[in-house]
Design a protein around this motif. Structure first.
Motif, PDB file in Angstrom:
ATOM      1  N   PHE B  70     -94.773  51.263 -26.122  1.00  0.00           N
ATOM      2  CA  PHE B  70     -96.192  51.428 -25.769  1.00  0.00           C
ATOM      3  C   PHE B  70     -96.379  51.849 -24.310  1.00  0.00           C
ATOM      4  O   PHE B  70     -97.189  52.717 -24.013  1.00  0.00           O
ATOM      5  CB  PHE B  70     -96.968  50.133 -26.062  1.00  0.00           C
ATOM      6  CG  PHE B  70     -97.144  49.881 -27.524  1.00  0.00           C
ATOM      7  CD1 PHE B  70     -97.711  50.854 -28.338  1.00  0.00           C
ATOM      8  CD2 PHE B  70     -96.724  48.695 -28.101  1.00  0.00           C
ATOM      9  CE1 PHE B  70     -97.869  50.640 -29.697  1.00  0.00           C
ATOM     10  CE2 PHE B  70     -96.880  48.474 -29.461  1.00  0.00           C
ATOM     11  CZ  PHE B  70     -97.448  49.439 -30.271  1.00  0.00           C
ATOM     12  N   SER B  71     -95.625  51.226 -23.410  1.00  0.00           N
ATOM     13  CA  SER B  71     -95.849  51.588 -21.999  1.00  0.00           C
ATOM     14  C   SER B  71     -95.379  53.010 -21.729  1.00  0.00           C
ATOM     15  O   SER B  71     -95.956  53.712 -20.906  1.00  0.00           O
ATOM     16  CB  SER B  71     -95.198  50.585 -21.054  1.00  0.00           C
ATOM     17  OG  SER B  71     -93.874  50.361 -21.412  1.00  0.00           O
ATOM     18  N   THR B  72     -94.342  53.468 -22.442  1.00  0.00           N
ATOM     19  CA  THR B  72     -93.903  54.850 -22.257  1.00  0.00           C
ATOM     20  C   THR B  72     -94.931  55.830 -22.808  1.00  0.00           C
ATOM     21  O   THR B  72     -95.209  56.871 -22.197  1.00  0.00           O
ATOM     22  CB  THR B  72     -92.526  55.064 -22.897  1.00  0.00           C
ATOM     23  OG1 THR B  72     -91.597  54.202 -22.277  1.00  0.00           O
ATOM     24  CG2 THR B  72     -92.070  56.499 -22.749  1.00  0.00           C
ATOM     25  N   LEU B  73     -95.522  55.476 -23.957  1.00  0.00           N
ATOM     26  CA  LEU B  73     -96.584  56.341 -24.503  1.00  0.00           C
ATOM     27  C   LEU B  73     -97.742  56.461 -23.518  1.00  0.00           C
ATOM     28  O   LEU B  73     -98.210  57.569 -23.227  1.00  0.00           O
ATOM     29  CB  LEU B  73     -97.091  55.768 -25.829  1.00  0.00           C
ATOM     30  CG  LEU B  73     -96.286  56.156 -27.072  1.00  0.00           C
ATOM     31  CD1 LEU B  73     -96.853  55.454 -28.304  1.00  0.00           C
ATOM     32  CD2 LEU B  73     -96.310  57.667 -27.271  1.00  0.00           C
ATOM     33  N   LEU B  74     -98.193  55.309 -23.000  1.00  0.00           N
ATOM     34  CA  LEU B  74     -99.296  55.339 -22.030  1.00  0.00           C
ATOM     35  C   LEU B  74     -98.882  56.091 -20.774  1.00  0.00           C
ATOM     36  O   LEU B  74     -99.646  56.888 -20.228  1.00  0.00           O
ATOM     37  CB  LEU B  74     -99.703  53.904 -21.665  1.00  0.00           C
ATOM     38  CG  LEU B  74    -100.433  53.122 -22.749  1.00  0.00           C
ATOM     39  CD1 LEU B  74    -100.713  51.701 -22.273  1.00  0.00           C
ATOM     40  CD2 LEU B  74    -101.748  53.828 -23.096  1.00  0.00           C
ATOM     41  N   CYS B 137     -95.533  47.107 -17.050  1.00  0.00           N
ATOM     42  CA  CYS B 137     -94.470  48.127 -17.141  1.00  0.00           C
ATOM     43  C   CYS B 137     -95.002  49.552 -17.005  1.00  0.00           C
ATOM     44  O   CYS B 137     -94.282  50.442 -16.539  1.00  0.00           O
ATOM     45  CB  CYS B 137     -93.730  48.003 -18.473  1.00  0.00           C
ATOM     46  SG  CYS B 137     -92.673  46.566 -18.527  1.00  0.00           S
ATOM     47  N   THR B 138     -96.259  49.764 -17.420  1.00  0.00           N
ATOM     48  CA  THR B 138     -96.787  51.132 -17.423  1.00  0.00           C
ATOM     49  C   THR B 138     -96.673  51.835 -16.060  1.00  0.00           C
ATOM     50  O   THR B 138     -96.264  52.991 -16.016  1.00  0.00           O
ATOM     51  CB  THR B 138     -98.243  51.132 -17.938  1.00  0.00           C
ATOM     52  OG1 THR B 138     -98.236  50.536 -19.234  1.00  0.00           O
ATOM     53  CG2 THR B 138     -98.791  52.535 -18.040  1.00  0.00           C
ATOM     54  N   PRO B 139     -96.999  51.160 -14.941  1.00  0.00           N
ATOM     55  CA  PRO B 139     -96.836  51.875 -13.655  1.00  0.00           C
ATOM     56  C   PRO B 139     -95.410  52.367 -13.414  1.00  0.00           C
ATOM     57  O   PRO B 139     -95.215  53.465 -12.898  1.00  0.00           O
ATOM     58  CB  PRO B 139     -97.224  50.821 -12.619  1.00  0.00           C
ATOM     59  CG  PRO B 139     -98.049  49.838 -13.352  1.00  0.00           C
ATOM     60  CD  PRO B 139     -97.577  49.834 -14.761  1.00  0.00           C
ATOM     61  N   ILE B 184     -86.678  58.682 -22.285  1.00  0.00           N
ATOM     62  CA  ILE B 184     -85.656  57.670 -22.573  1.00  0.00           C
ATOM     63  C   ILE B 184     -85.448  56.781 -21.355  1.00  0.00           C
ATOM     64  O   ILE B 184     -85.390  55.554 -21.461  1.00  0.00           O
ATOM     65  CB  ILE B 184     -84.336  58.351 -22.993  1.00  0.00           C
ATOM     66  CG1 ILE B 184     -84.547  59.083 -24.314  1.00  0.00           C
ATOM     67  CG2 ILE B 184     -83.220  57.330 -23.124  1.00  0.00           C
ATOM     68  CD1 ILE B 184     -83.397  59.944 -24.733  1.00  0.00           C
ATOM     69  N   SER B 185     -85.387  57.405 -20.201  1.00  0.00           N
ATOM     70  CA  SER B 185     -85.200  56.659 -18.968  1.00  0.00           C
ATOM     71  C   SER B 185     -86.342  55.668 -18.767  1.00  0.00           C
ATOM     72  O   SER B 185     -86.136  54.507 -18.406  1.00  0.00           O
ATOM     73  CB  SER B 185     -85.084  57.669 -17.836  1.00  0.00           C
ATOM     74  OG  SER B 185     -85.414  57.114 -16.631  1.00  0.00           O
ATOM     75  N   SER B 186     -87.565  56.111 -19.043  1.00  0.00           N
ATOM     76  CA  SER B 186     -88.734  55.251 -18.888  1.00  0.00           C
ATOM     77  C   SER B 186     -88.685  54.083 -19.870  1.00  0.00           C
ATOM     78  O   SER B 186     -89.005  52.941 -19.529  1.00  0.00           O
ATOM     79  CB  SER B 186     -89.992  56.086 -19.096  1.00  0.00           C
ATOM     80  OG  SER B 186     -91.012  55.317 -19.660  1.00  0.00           O
ATOM     81  N   MET B 187     -88.245  54.350 -21.112  1.00  0.00           N
ATOM     82  CA  MET B 187     -88.170  53.283 -22.107  1.00  0.00           C
ATOM     83  C   MET B 187     -87.122  52.247 -21.700  1.00  0.00           C
ATOM     84  O   MET B 187     -87.326  51.043 -21.863  1.00  0.00           O
ATOM     85  CB  MET B 187     -87.831  53.867 -23.487  1.00  0.00           C
ATOM     86  CG  MET B 187     -89.023  54.570 -24.124  1.00  0.00           C
ATOM     87  SD  MET B 187     -88.674  55.222 -25.759  1.00  0.00           S
ATOM     88  CE  MET B 187     -88.524  53.730 -26.702  1.00  0.00           C
TER      89      MET B 187
END
Lengths: 359, 266
Positions: B70-74, B137-139, B184-187
């Motif tokens: 979810f945070s990667t999508l956002l 996590c989103t930031p 991928i890195s963000s996830m």
């Protein structure tokens, strides 16, 4: 020649900024058309409204007789070569070129043949398996051309395609683009800020300033008879002398300070004959430094060499003439036996009233 | 020379406590003290046998995975908007989106607890933790994805559009593969952050504790300390592996999109 693209009273605003001002333009089938102007003049915006990436605020864009106002870029019969080429770096050269064929319904062998033809056409046969990110600038551009032309668009749009190349490569690609355009017979619309490029390549050129078209003409007319001072200054180089004119039945009597008096016809006044103070434009190559044995010119004057710039094939002289406020630039071919003058040398210069343009 | 001594001292200060973890995890004695009393893998065996721990680990993995997605999508939406579109108040909005990065977690935890329980009347569960973890996590995801999207030539998607693709297929065929390493890195980063987050999980956990909360519970029993050390060792190893993969992918992504590395977030 029939009209392919018609722009009628096109206006484009970005907030308060008026990017395109009342553009009326007809571009014909099979024409090599250039949009020329300094940066920020709206030429790229105009190209993008034809491609469909920008909508128009007012007015209409018609391509092949159809109104394009509700047609998105993917459904327009136009393809574009981007300034950055926008080659997809994760795909091979062949995959890049075949990208637009995805929805064509072609079979695999047909596609492969089309890709091969397209690469052949731009001189990249055998490059299909290369990775796109490993190509040089010139090769990228050819891939971008092949990728656009494989779809056989009615119009190919080129956004400053040569600006990223070095001088040699640029001159080479100019000739290749002309040849390619003649071979495929598609309308090319080129955006450029390079006046030489536009003059070399185009059938017709629209010179744009601040969102409007300043002059629309073929290269020769544009160069010989610019319709305004800003066009004259933008296309090539031009000397300006402040003089006085008095209207006659067929044109005007002209007093050119330092050079002399002459009579010229009305057609040398692109904005109409005026009386009183005028700006007189003279191209550097229509003036000449007189050497021994030269034919007697129609008009001549005394001058002193102020600056010499040697180009190999040409020498550019800046000469001072009494009563003329700024030095005049003269372009001379370095013919056999012709010396290069030194700064400070006294000389005589020739001029011809038929080459003057008066504003 | 002076600088080198300083740097070494600094690194010891930073990492010495972490190196003590594996040291005591393989130590025979139940008391955490020197001298060491012999090598054993007993504590790792103990880990494998503890049912409650398995449930906690499962909870944590589920929460971390959902948070990562979810945070990667956002983050993708924000990074794409930030890189490609121009809209009024863009700078302000982007700054506001990044704010949770510096908010004290305890404040976030308390305020979320109040809102979820008192105002909305939601029952605490894994999903309440996921929601809170997405918030923090989103930031981080935006910071990572910004690099991927900003290195992308905006003409790429236009070129795909120009060649007949719709907006969505242009995104899928061109943008997505080019930013995939960033995604991928963000996830991975979001997964790692969520996996060992304690404060928020402690406040918002329902009847099933997450792994960090479970570990905190263990600490009350001195006898189980070596087991905690063993678990900590595994977690440190996992974190290092995940973050290394994340950084490698981020760099590869920049190279793929033809950009230059402007200094990563790690």
């Amino acid at each position: 020649m029939s009209a392919l693209i018609q722009l009628t009273a096109v206006q484009k605003y970005y907030g308060d900024y008026h990017a395109l001002r009342d553009i009326n333009l007809t571009i014909n089938e099979g024409e090599f058309f250039s949009l020329l102007g300094p940066s920020g003049c709206g030429k790229t915006t105009l190209l993008r409204t034809i491609a469909g990436f920008e909508g128009v605020s007012e007015g209409a864009v018609m391509i092949a007789g159809k109104d394009m106002s509700d047609v998105p870029p993917n459904l327009r019969p136009t393809n574009m070569v981007f300034q950055s080429y926008a080659i997809f770096p994760h795909l091979s050269v062949a995959e890049n070129v075949a990208f637009g064929l995805r929805k064509s319904g072609m079979g695999k062998p047909e596609k492969a043949a089309a890709v091969k033809d397209a690469l052949n056409m731009v001189g990249l046969d055998g490059y299909g398996d290369r990775a796109a990110h490993a190509l040089s600038g010139g090769q990228r551009q050819r891939v971008a051309l092949a990728r656009a032309l494989i779809l056989k668009p009615k119009v190919l749009l080129l956004d400053e395609p040569l600006s990223a190349l070095d001088k040699k490569m640029r001159e080479h690609m100019q000739v290749e683009l002309i040849r390619l355009q003649r071979a495929v017979g598609i309308t090319f619309i080129l955006v450029t800020h390079d006046q030489e490029e536009a003059l070399v390549m185009s059938d017709r050129i629209a010179v744009m300033f601040e969102g409007e078209i300043g002059q629309l003409a073929d290269p020769e007319s544009l160069y010989r008879r610019p319709n305004s001072r800003r066009v004259a200054e933008f296309i090539g180089k031009m000397n300006f002398i402040n003089g006085t004119a008095s209207a006659t039945d067929e044109g005007a009597k002209l007093l050119v300070p330092g050079l002399g008096k002459c009579t010229i016809p009305a057609e040398q006044f692109p904005q109409g004959v005026t009386t009183g103070d005028v700006a007189i434009g003279i191209r550097p190559e229509t003036l000449a430094v007189l050497f021994e044995g030269d034919k007697a010119p129609r008009f001549e004057a005394e001058a002193v060499v102020d600056e010499v710039v040697y180009y190999g094939d040409m020498t550019y002289y800046d000469v001072r003439v009494a009563e003329v406020e700024k030095p005049l630039t003269i372009a001379m071919k370095n013919l056999i036996g012709r010396p290069v003058l030194d700064v400070g040398a006294k000389t005589r210069i020739a001029w011809d009233e038929r080459s003057l343009v008066v504003f | 020379m002076k600088l080198r001594v300083y740097a070494i001292a600094y690194l010891i200060f930073l990492y010495a406590p972490i190196f003590l973890l594996p040291l005591f995890a393989f130590n025979q004695g139940t008391i955490i003290a020197f001298p060491l009393s012999g090598f054993t893998t007993e504590w790792f065996g103990e880990l494998a046998k503890t049912k409650a721990l398995h449930a906690a680990v499962q909870n944590s993995l589920f929460i971390a995975l959902m948070t990562a997605v979810f945070s990667t999508l956002l983050g993708m939406c924000a990074a794409r908007a930030g890189a490609m579109a121009n809209f009024p108040g863009k700078r302000g909005i982007m700054g506001f989106v990044m704010l949770p990065l510096v908010l004290p977690e305890i404040i976030v935890a308390v305020s979320l607890l109040v809102i979820l329980r008192q105002v909305l009347g939601v029952n605490l569960s894994n999903w309440t933790i996921i929601a809170a973890h997405v918030l923090i996590c989103t930031p981080f995801c935006i910071a990572i994805l910004n690099g991927a999207f900003q290195n992308l030539d905006p003409a790429m998607e236009e070129a795909a559009l120009d060649l007949g693709e719709s907006r969505w297929s242009a995104f899928r065929l061109v943008t997505l593969p080019l930013v995939m390493p960033g995604i991928i890195s963000s996830m991975l980063i979001a997964f790692t952050i969520s996996l060992d987050e304690f404060i928020i999980a402690f406040f918002l956990t329902g009847t099933n504790p997450t792994m960090p909360v479970y570990i905190w519970g263990l600490l009350r029993f001195p006898a189980s300390l070596p087991v905690v050390m063993a678990l900590g060792t595994l977690l440190v190893a996992l974190s290092i592996i995940l973050l290394t993969i994340a950084e490698i992918l981020r760099r590869r992504g920049i190279a793929k999109a033809g950009g230059t590395d402007k200094g990563g977030f790690l």
